[in-house]
Design an enzyme around this catalytic site. Structure first.
Site, mmCIF file in Angstrom:
data_model
loop_
_atom_site.group_PDB
_atom_site.id
_atom_site.type_symbol
_atom_site.label_atom_id
_atom_site.label_comp_id
_atom_site.label_asym_id
_atom_site.label_seq_id
_atom_site.Cartn_x
_atom_site.Cartn_y
_atom_site.Cartn_z
ATOM 1 N N SER A 1 0.802 -1.222 0.000
ATOM 2 C CA SER A 1 0.000 0.000 0.000
ATOM 3 C C SER A 1 0.838 1.278 0.000
ATOM 4 O O SER A 1 0.344 2.342 -0.380
ATOM 5 C CB SER A 1 -0.935 0.019 1.217
ATOM 6 O OG SER A 1 -0.205 -0.097 2.425
ATOM 7 N N ASP B 1 -3.643 8.124 7.852
ATOM 8 C CA ASP B 1 -4.654 7.266 8.484
ATOM 9 C C ASP B 1 -3.969 6.364 9.503
ATOM 10 O O ASP B 1 -2.879 6.673 9.977
ATOM 11 C CB ASP B 1 -5.466 6.484 7.435
ATOM 12 C CG ASP B 1 -4.655 5.425 6.696
ATOM 13 O OD1 ASP B 1 -3.500 5.146 7.094
ATOM 14 O OD2 ASP B 1 -5.169 4.871 5.696
ATOM 15 N N HIS C 1 -0.817 4.647 7.274
ATOM 16 C CA HIS C 1 -0.066 5.206 6.160
ATOM 17 C C HIS C 1 0.339 6.658 6.356
ATOM 18 O O HIS C 1 -0.461 7.458 6.854
ATOM 19 C CB HIS C 1 -0.899 5.081 4.879
ATOM 20 C CG HIS C 1 -1.388 3.699 4.614
ATOM 21 N ND1 HIS C 1 -2.689 3.308 4.888
ATOM 22 C CD2 HIS C 1 -0.745 2.617 4.130
ATOM 23 C CE1 HIS C 1 -2.828 2.032 4.569
ATOM 24 N NE2 HIS C 1 -1.660 1.584 4.113
#
Length: 368
Positions: free
Chosen positions: A45, A333, A336
Protein backbone atom coordinates in the site's frame (compact mmCIF):
# COMPACT_ATOMS: atom_id res chain seq x y z
CA UNK A 1 28.55 8.78 -3.77
CA UNK A 2 30.68 5.87 -2.54
CA UNK A 3 33.44 4.29 -4.66
CA UNK A 4 31.60 0.96 -4.86
CA UNK A 5 28.58 2.71 -6.31
CA UNK A 6 30.74 4.59 -8.85
CA UNK A 7 32.41 1.37 -10.00
CA UNK A 8 29.08 -0.38 -10.38
CA UNK A 9 27.68 2.53 -12.35
CA UNK A 10 30.67 2.48 -14.70
CA UNK A 11 30.06 -1.18 -15.47
CA UNK A 12 26.37 -0.57 -15.98
CA UNK A 13 27.05 2.34 -18.33
CA UNK A 14 29.18 0.00 -20.43
CA UNK A 15 26.45 -2.66 -20.42
CA UNK A 16 23.70 -0.27 -21.47
CA UNK A 17 25.86 1.50 -24.05
CA UNK A 18 26.57 -1.84 -25.70
CA UNK A 19 22.83 -2.20 -26.32
CA UNK A 20 22.16 1.41 -27.29
CA UNK A 21 22.32 0.81 -31.03
CA UNK A 22 19.66 -1.87 -30.77
CA UNK A 23 17.59 0.44 -28.60
CA UNK A 24 17.45 3.02 -31.37
CA UNK A 25 17.03 0.45 -34.15
CA UNK A 26 13.82 -0.83 -32.60
CA UNK A 27 12.03 2.46 -32.83
CA UNK A 28 12.53 4.18 -29.50
CA UNK A 29 13.73 7.32 -31.27
CA UNK A 30 10.17 7.70 -32.55
CA UNK A 31 8.82 7.76 -29.01
CA UNK A 32 11.22 10.35 -27.59
CA UNK A 33 14.33 12.13 -28.89
CA UNK A 34 16.06 11.15 -25.64
CA UNK A 35 14.56 7.96 -24.19
CA UNK A 36 13.71 8.30 -20.51
CA UNK A 37 14.63 5.71 -17.91
CA UNK A 38 11.53 3.58 -17.24
CA UNK A 39 10.30 2.94 -13.68
CA UNK A 40 8.78 -0.39 -12.65
CA UNK A 41 7.21 -0.50 -9.18
CA UNK A 42 6.40 -3.50 -6.98
CA UNK A 43 5.02 -3.64 -3.47
CA UNK A 44 2.27 -2.88 -1.02
CA UNK A 45 0.00 0.00 0.00
CA UNK A 46 2.95 2.39 0.39
CA UNK A 47 3.35 2.19 -3.41
CA UNK A 48 -0.11 1.15 -4.70
CA UNK A 49 -1.50 3.83 -7.09
CA UNK A 50 -4.85 2.07 -7.43
CA UNK A 51 -4.30 -1.53 -8.57
CA UNK A 52 -6.65 -2.77 -5.86
CA UNK A 53 -9.47 -0.81 -7.50
CA UNK A 54 -9.50 -3.53 -10.16
CA UNK A 55 -9.52 -6.68 -8.03
CA UNK A 56 -12.20 -8.41 -5.99
CA UNK A 57 -11.35 -7.35 -2.45
CA UNK A 58 -12.83 -5.73 0.66
CA UNK A 59 -12.89 -2.05 1.76
CA UNK A 60 -9.98 -2.73 4.14
CA UNK A 61 -7.78 -3.04 1.06
CA UNK A 62 -9.24 -0.12 -0.89
CA UNK A 63 -8.67 3.62 -0.83
CA UNK A 64 -10.93 4.59 -3.73
CA UNK A 65 -13.11 6.89 -1.63
CA UNK A 66 -12.66 10.32 -0.09
CA UNK A 67 -10.88 11.73 1.84
CA UNK A 68 -8.11 9.65 0.28
CA UNK A 69 -6.46 11.62 -2.51
CA UNK A 70 -8.13 14.93 -1.84
CA UNK A 71 -5.01 16.98 -0.97
CA UNK A 72 -3.41 16.67 -4.40
CA UNK A 73 -5.76 14.90 -6.80
CA UNK A 74 -9.00 16.25 -5.27
CA UNK A 75 -10.53 12.81 -5.78
CA UNK A 76 -9.74 9.29 -4.62
CA UNK A 77 -7.34 7.42 -6.91
CA UNK A 78 -6.83 4.31 -4.81
CA UNK A 79 -3.65 5.63 -3.19
CA UNK A 80 -3.54 5.07 0.57
CA UNK A 81 -2.74 8.69 1.39
CA UNK A 82 -4.19 12.16 1.13
CA UNK A 83 -2.16 12.71 -2.04
CA UNK A 84 0.87 11.38 -3.85
CA UNK A 85 3.10 8.45 -2.90
CA UNK A 86 6.88 8.04 -3.12
CA UNK A 87 6.86 6.59 -6.68
CA UNK A 88 4.82 9.60 -7.87
CA UNK A 89 7.52 11.99 -6.66
CA UNK A 90 10.33 9.82 -8.02
CA UNK A 91 8.64 9.78 -11.43
CA UNK A 92 8.47 13.58 -11.31
CA UNK A 93 12.16 13.89 -10.46
CA UNK A 94 13.01 11.47 -13.28
CA UNK A 95 10.92 13.54 -15.73
CA UNK A 96 8.48 10.68 -16.25
CA UNK A 97 4.68 10.82 -16.34
CA UNK A 98 2.85 9.41 -13.32
CA UNK A 99 3.43 5.67 -13.46
CA UNK A 100 -0.04 4.10 -13.83
CA UNK A 101 -1.45 0.99 -12.17
CA UNK A 102 -0.83 -2.20 -14.13
CA UNK A 103 -4.55 -2.70 -14.68
CA UNK A 104 -4.86 0.78 -16.13
CA UNK A 105 -1.84 0.63 -18.45
CA UNK A 106 -1.37 0.26 -22.18
CA UNK A 107 1.62 -0.70 -24.30
CA UNK A 108 2.40 2.93 -25.07
CA UNK A 109 2.79 3.56 -21.33
CA UNK A 110 4.92 0.46 -20.72
CA UNK A 111 7.94 2.21 -22.25
CA UNK A 112 7.89 4.58 -19.26
CA UNK A 113 7.24 1.76 -16.78
CA UNK A 114 4.27 0.43 -14.84
CA UNK A 115 3.23 -0.03 -11.20
CA UNK A 116 2.23 -3.48 -9.93
CA UNK A 117 1.97 -2.66 -6.19
CA UNK A 118 -1.08 -3.76 -4.20
CA UNK A 119 -2.34 -2.56 -0.83
CA UNK A 120 -2.07 -5.49 1.59
CA UNK A 121 0.33 -7.39 -0.65
CA UNK A 122 3.18 -9.38 0.84
CA UNK A 123 6.27 -11.27 -0.19
CA UNK A 124 4.36 -14.41 0.81
CA UNK A 125 1.41 -15.67 -1.20
CA UNK A 126 -0.38 -16.48 2.06
CA UNK A 127 -0.37 -12.87 3.32
CA UNK A 128 -3.92 -11.50 2.88
CA UNK A 129 -4.42 -14.22 0.30
CA UNK A 130 -7.36 -13.55 -2.01
CA UNK A 131 -7.61 -9.90 -0.92
CA UNK A 132 -4.38 -8.43 -2.30
CA UNK A 133 -1.84 -9.11 -5.04
CA UNK A 134 1.20 -10.88 -3.63
CA UNK A 135 4.72 -10.22 -4.90
CA UNK A 136 4.96 -13.40 -6.98
CA UNK A 137 1.76 -12.50 -8.79
CA UNK A 138 3.14 -9.02 -9.38
CA UNK A 139 6.18 -10.71 -10.91
CA UNK A 140 3.88 -12.67 -13.20
CA UNK A 141 2.29 -9.41 -14.36
CA UNK A 142 5.75 -8.00 -14.99
CA UNK A 143 6.56 -10.99 -17.17
CA UNK A 144 3.36 -10.33 -19.12
CA UNK A 145 4.60 -6.79 -19.75
CA UNK A 146 8.00 -8.13 -20.76
CA UNK A 147 6.40 -10.48 -23.31
CA UNK A 148 4.38 -7.67 -24.82
CA UNK A 149 7.43 -5.44 -25.06
CA UNK A 150 9.39 -8.21 -26.78
CA UNK A 151 6.59 -8.66 -29.32
CA UNK A 152 6.55 -4.95 -30.07
CA UNK A 153 10.22 -3.99 -29.75
CA UNK A 154 12.08 -7.21 -30.39
CA UNK A 155 14.70 -8.82 -28.18
CA UNK A 156 17.42 -6.17 -28.42
CA UNK A 157 15.12 -3.21 -27.91
CA UNK A 158 13.48 -4.83 -24.89
CA UNK A 159 16.81 -5.92 -23.43
CA UNK A 160 17.97 -2.30 -23.56
CA UNK A 161 14.78 -0.97 -22.01
CA UNK A 162 14.84 -3.47 -19.13
CA UNK A 163 18.55 -2.93 -18.43
CA UNK A 164 18.02 0.84 -18.43
CA UNK A 165 14.96 0.74 -16.14
CA UNK A 166 14.85 1.26 -12.38
CA UNK A 167 12.88 -1.22 -10.25
CA UNK A 168 11.44 0.00 -6.94
CA UNK A 169 10.23 -2.32 -4.17
CA UNK A 170 8.33 -1.86 -0.89
CA UNK A 171 7.44 -5.20 0.64
CA UNK A 172 7.44 -7.17 3.91
CA UNK A 173 5.38 -5.00 6.26
CA UNK A 174 2.15 -6.90 5.73
CA UNK A 175 3.92 -10.24 6.18
CA UNK A 176 5.01 -9.10 9.65
CA UNK A 177 1.86 -7.24 10.68
CA UNK A 178 -0.54 -9.99 9.62
CA UNK A 179 1.31 -13.34 9.55
CA UNK A 180 -0.69 -16.29 8.32
CA UNK A 181 -1.34 -18.88 11.07
CA UNK A 182 0.38 -21.57 8.99
CA UNK A 183 3.72 -19.96 9.95
CA UNK A 184 2.99 -19.94 13.70
CA UNK A 185 5.39 -22.80 14.42
CA UNK A 186 8.39 -20.95 12.97
CA UNK A 187 10.78 -18.86 15.05
CA UNK A 188 11.09 -15.15 14.27
CA UNK A 189 14.42 -15.73 12.57
CA UNK A 190 13.00 -18.56 10.44
CA UNK A 191 9.93 -16.55 9.46
CA UNK A 192 11.99 -13.50 8.48
CA UNK A 193 14.21 -15.82 6.46
CA UNK A 194 11.21 -17.18 4.56
CA UNK A 195 10.01 -13.66 3.71
CA UNK A 196 13.48 -12.55 2.59
CA UNK A 197 13.84 -15.77 0.59
CA UNK A 198 10.62 -15.17 -1.32
CA UNK A 199 11.63 -11.56 -1.97
CA UNK A 200 15.04 -12.69 -3.23
CA UNK A 201 13.48 -15.17 -5.66
CA UNK A 202 11.50 -12.34 -7.24
CA UNK A 203 14.55 -10.07 -7.46
CA UNK A 204 16.50 -12.81 -9.22
CA UNK A 205 13.70 -13.28 -11.73
CA UNK A 206 13.65 -9.55 -12.50
CA UNK A 207 17.43 -9.68 -12.87
CA UNK A 208 17.10 -12.68 -15.17
CA UNK A 209 14.70 -10.67 -17.34
CA UNK A 210 17.34 -7.94 -17.64
CA UNK A 211 16.81 -5.70 -14.60
CA UNK A 212 20.00 -4.27 -13.11
CA UNK A 213 19.05 -1.12 -11.15
CA UNK A 214 17.00 -1.55 -7.97
CA UNK A 215 15.59 0.79 -5.34
CA UNK A 216 14.56 -0.63 -1.97
CA UNK A 217 12.57 0.72 0.97
CA UNK A 218 13.29 -0.75 4.38
CA UNK A 219 10.45 -1.15 6.87
CA UNK A 220 9.43 1.71 9.14
CA UNK A 221 9.14 1.08 12.91
CA UNK A 222 5.90 -0.93 12.77
CA UNK A 223 5.27 -0.54 16.49
CA UNK A 224 4.74 3.20 16.01
CA UNK A 225 1.76 2.98 13.64
CA UNK A 226 -1.37 4.66 15.08
CA UNK A 227 -3.29 1.38 14.73
CA UNK A 228 -0.65 -0.46 16.77
CA UNK A 229 -0.48 2.27 19.42
CA UNK A 230 -4.27 2.27 19.81
CA UNK A 231 -4.57 -1.49 20.08
CA UNK A 232 -1.56 -2.15 22.26
CA UNK A 233 -2.67 -4.34 25.16
CA UNK A 234 0.17 -3.04 27.30
CA UNK A 235 1.00 0.59 27.96
CA UNK A 236 -0.99 3.69 27.07
CA UNK A 237 0.13 4.12 23.47
CA UNK A 238 2.55 6.91 24.25
CA UNK A 239 5.46 4.67 23.33
CA UNK A 240 5.93 2.48 20.28
CA UNK A 241 5.35 -1.26 20.67
CA UNK A 242 8.85 -2.66 21.05
CA UNK A 243 8.25 -6.22 19.82
CA UNK A 244 6.92 -5.11 16.44
CA UNK A 245 9.56 -2.44 16.06
CA UNK A 246 12.29 -4.97 16.83
CA UNK A 247 10.75 -7.32 14.28
CA UNK A 248 11.03 -4.61 11.62
CA UNK A 249 14.68 -4.09 12.61
CA UNK A 250 15.39 -7.81 12.21
CA UNK A 251 13.80 -7.86 8.77
CA UNK A 252 15.71 -4.76 7.66
CA UNK A 253 19.03 -6.21 8.83
CA UNK A 254 18.42 -9.52 7.06
CA UNK A 255 17.41 -7.75 3.87
CA UNK A 256 20.42 -5.41 3.90
CA UNK A 257 22.70 -8.43 4.22
CA UNK A 258 20.94 -10.16 1.35
CA UNK A 259 21.40 -7.12 -0.92
CA UNK A 260 25.15 -7.16 -0.25
CA UNK A 261 25.25 -10.85 -1.17
CA UNK A 262 23.33 -10.26 -4.39
CA UNK A 263 25.71 -7.47 -5.38
CA UNK A 264 28.55 -10.02 -5.22
CA UNK A 265 26.60 -12.82 -6.89
CA UNK A 266 24.85 -10.98 -9.73
CA UNK A 267 27.07 -9.14 -12.18
CA UNK A 268 25.87 -5.59 -12.75
CA UNK A 269 23.38 -5.69 -9.85
CA UNK A 270 23.29 -2.16 -8.43
CA UNK A 271 20.95 -0.80 -5.80
CA UNK A 272 19.78 1.97 -3.52
CA UNK A 273 18.52 0.92 -0.08
CA UNK A 274 16.66 3.71 1.72
CA UNK A 275 16.88 3.64 5.53
CA UNK A 276 13.16 4.22 6.00
CA UNK A 277 13.31 3.03 9.60
CA UNK A 278 15.67 5.75 10.80
CA UNK A 279 14.15 8.46 8.62
CA UNK A 280 10.76 7.80 10.25
CA UNK A 281 12.27 7.52 13.73
CA UNK A 282 13.91 10.93 13.36
CA UNK A 283 10.59 12.54 12.47
CA UNK A 284 8.72 10.85 15.29
CA UNK A 285 11.41 11.94 17.76
CA UNK A 286 11.74 15.54 16.59
CA UNK A 287 8.53 16.46 14.70
CA UNK A 288 8.96 20.24 14.58
CA UNK A 289 12.34 19.94 12.87
CA UNK A 290 10.55 18.37 9.91
CA UNK A 291 7.44 20.56 9.98
CA UNK A 292 5.05 18.17 11.75
CA UNK A 293 2.78 19.01 14.67
CA UNK A 294 1.34 15.51 15.19
CA UNK A 295 3.23 12.22 14.75
CA UNK A 296 1.40 9.75 17.00
CA UNK A 297 -2.17 10.16 15.80
CA UNK A 298 -3.47 9.71 12.29
CA UNK A 299 -5.20 12.59 10.53
CA UNK A 300 -8.10 10.35 9.50
CA UNK A 301 -9.73 7.61 11.58
CA UNK A 302 -11.42 7.19 14.93
CA UNK A 303 -10.71 6.23 18.52
CA UNK A 304 -7.46 6.68 20.38
CA UNK A 305 -4.75 8.10 18.13
CA UNK A 306 -7.33 7.74 15.34
CA UNK A 307 -5.98 4.24 15.25
CA UNK A 308 -9.25 2.60 14.28
CA UNK A 309 -9.01 2.00 10.54
CA UNK A 310 -12.28 3.76 9.68
CA UNK A 311 -11.02 6.59 7.46
CA UNK A 312 -13.66 7.31 4.80
CA UNK A 313 -16.43 5.48 6.63
CA UNK A 314 -16.45 2.48 4.28
CA UNK A 315 -14.84 -0.14 6.52
CA UNK A 316 -17.72 -1.24 8.72
CA UNK A 317 -17.95 1.97 10.73
CA UNK A 318 -19.31 5.09 9.08
CA UNK A 319 -18.04 7.38 11.83
CA UNK A 320 -14.57 8.86 11.53
CA UNK A 321 -12.70 12.06 12.26
CA UNK A 322 -10.60 14.09 9.82
CA UNK A 323 -7.99 16.68 10.76
CA UNK A 324 -8.02 20.15 9.20
CA UNK A 325 -4.42 20.14 7.99
CA UNK A 326 -3.09 16.76 6.79
CA UNK A 327 0.29 18.31 6.00
CA UNK A 328 0.86 18.82 9.74
CA UNK A 329 0.35 15.10 10.43
CA UNK A 330 3.00 12.50 9.81
CA UNK A 331 0.35 9.78 9.43
CA UNK A 332 -2.70 10.30 7.26
CA UNK A 333 -4.65 7.27 8.48
CA UNK A 334 -4.08 4.41 10.92
CA UNK A 335 -1.28 2.86 8.87
CA UNK A 336 -0.07 5.21 6.16
CA UNK A 337 2.00 8.41 6.04
CA UNK A 338 0.70 11.68 4.66
CA UNK A 339 1.73 13.12 1.31
CA UNK A 340 4.00 15.59 3.14
CA UNK A 341 5.90 12.72 4.76
CA UNK A 342 6.12 10.80 1.48
CA UNK A 343 7.51 13.90 -0.22
CA UNK A 344 10.29 14.18 2.33
CA UNK A 345 11.20 10.51 1.94
CA UNK A 346 11.19 10.72 -1.84
CA UNK A 347 13.64 13.63 -1.71
CA UNK A 348 15.98 11.58 0.50
CA UNK A 349 15.69 8.53 -1.73
CA UNK A 350 16.37 10.63 -4.81
CA UNK A 351 19.53 12.34 -3.68
CA UNK A 352 20.27 11.53 -0.04
CA UNK A 353 23.74 10.67 1.29
CA UNK A 354 25.01 7.05 1.17
CA UNK A 355 24.34 6.72 4.92
CA UNK A 356 20.63 7.21 4.22
CA UNK A 357 20.14 5.77 0.74
CA UNK A 358 23.27 3.80 -0.01
CA UNK A 359 25.29 2.60 -1.66
CA UNK A 360 23.71 4.63 -4.51
CA UNK A 361 21.00 7.27 -4.69
CA UNK A 362 18.01 6.77 -6.97
CA UNK A 363 19.11 9.85 -8.91
CA UNK A 364 22.41 8.16 -9.79
CA UNK A 365 20.53 5.09 -11.03
CA UNK A 366 18.31 7.15 -13.29
CA UNK A 367 21.24 9.13 -14.67
CA UNK A 368 22.99 6.04 -16.07
Amino acid sequence: MGNSCINQLRFLIFLIASLAGAYQSYGFHHLSPKPRVPLFVFGDSLYDPGNNNYINTTPDFLANFLPYGETFFEFATGRFSDGRLIPDFIAKYAKLPLIPPYFQSSYRQFVYGVNFASGGGGALVETHEGKAIDLKTQLRYFKNVEKQLRRELGKEGTDQLLANAVYMFSIGGNDLLAPNPIFSSFSTEEYVGIIVGNFTEVLKEVYKAGGRKFGFLSLLPLGCLPYVRAHNAEGNGETCVKDLTDLAKSYNAALAQKFKQLRKQLKGFIYSNFDFFNAVTQRLSNPSKYGFKEVKSGCCGSGAYRGNYTCGGKRGDAAYELCDNPEEHFFFDSYHPSETAYHQFAELMWNGPPSVTGPCSLKSLFEV
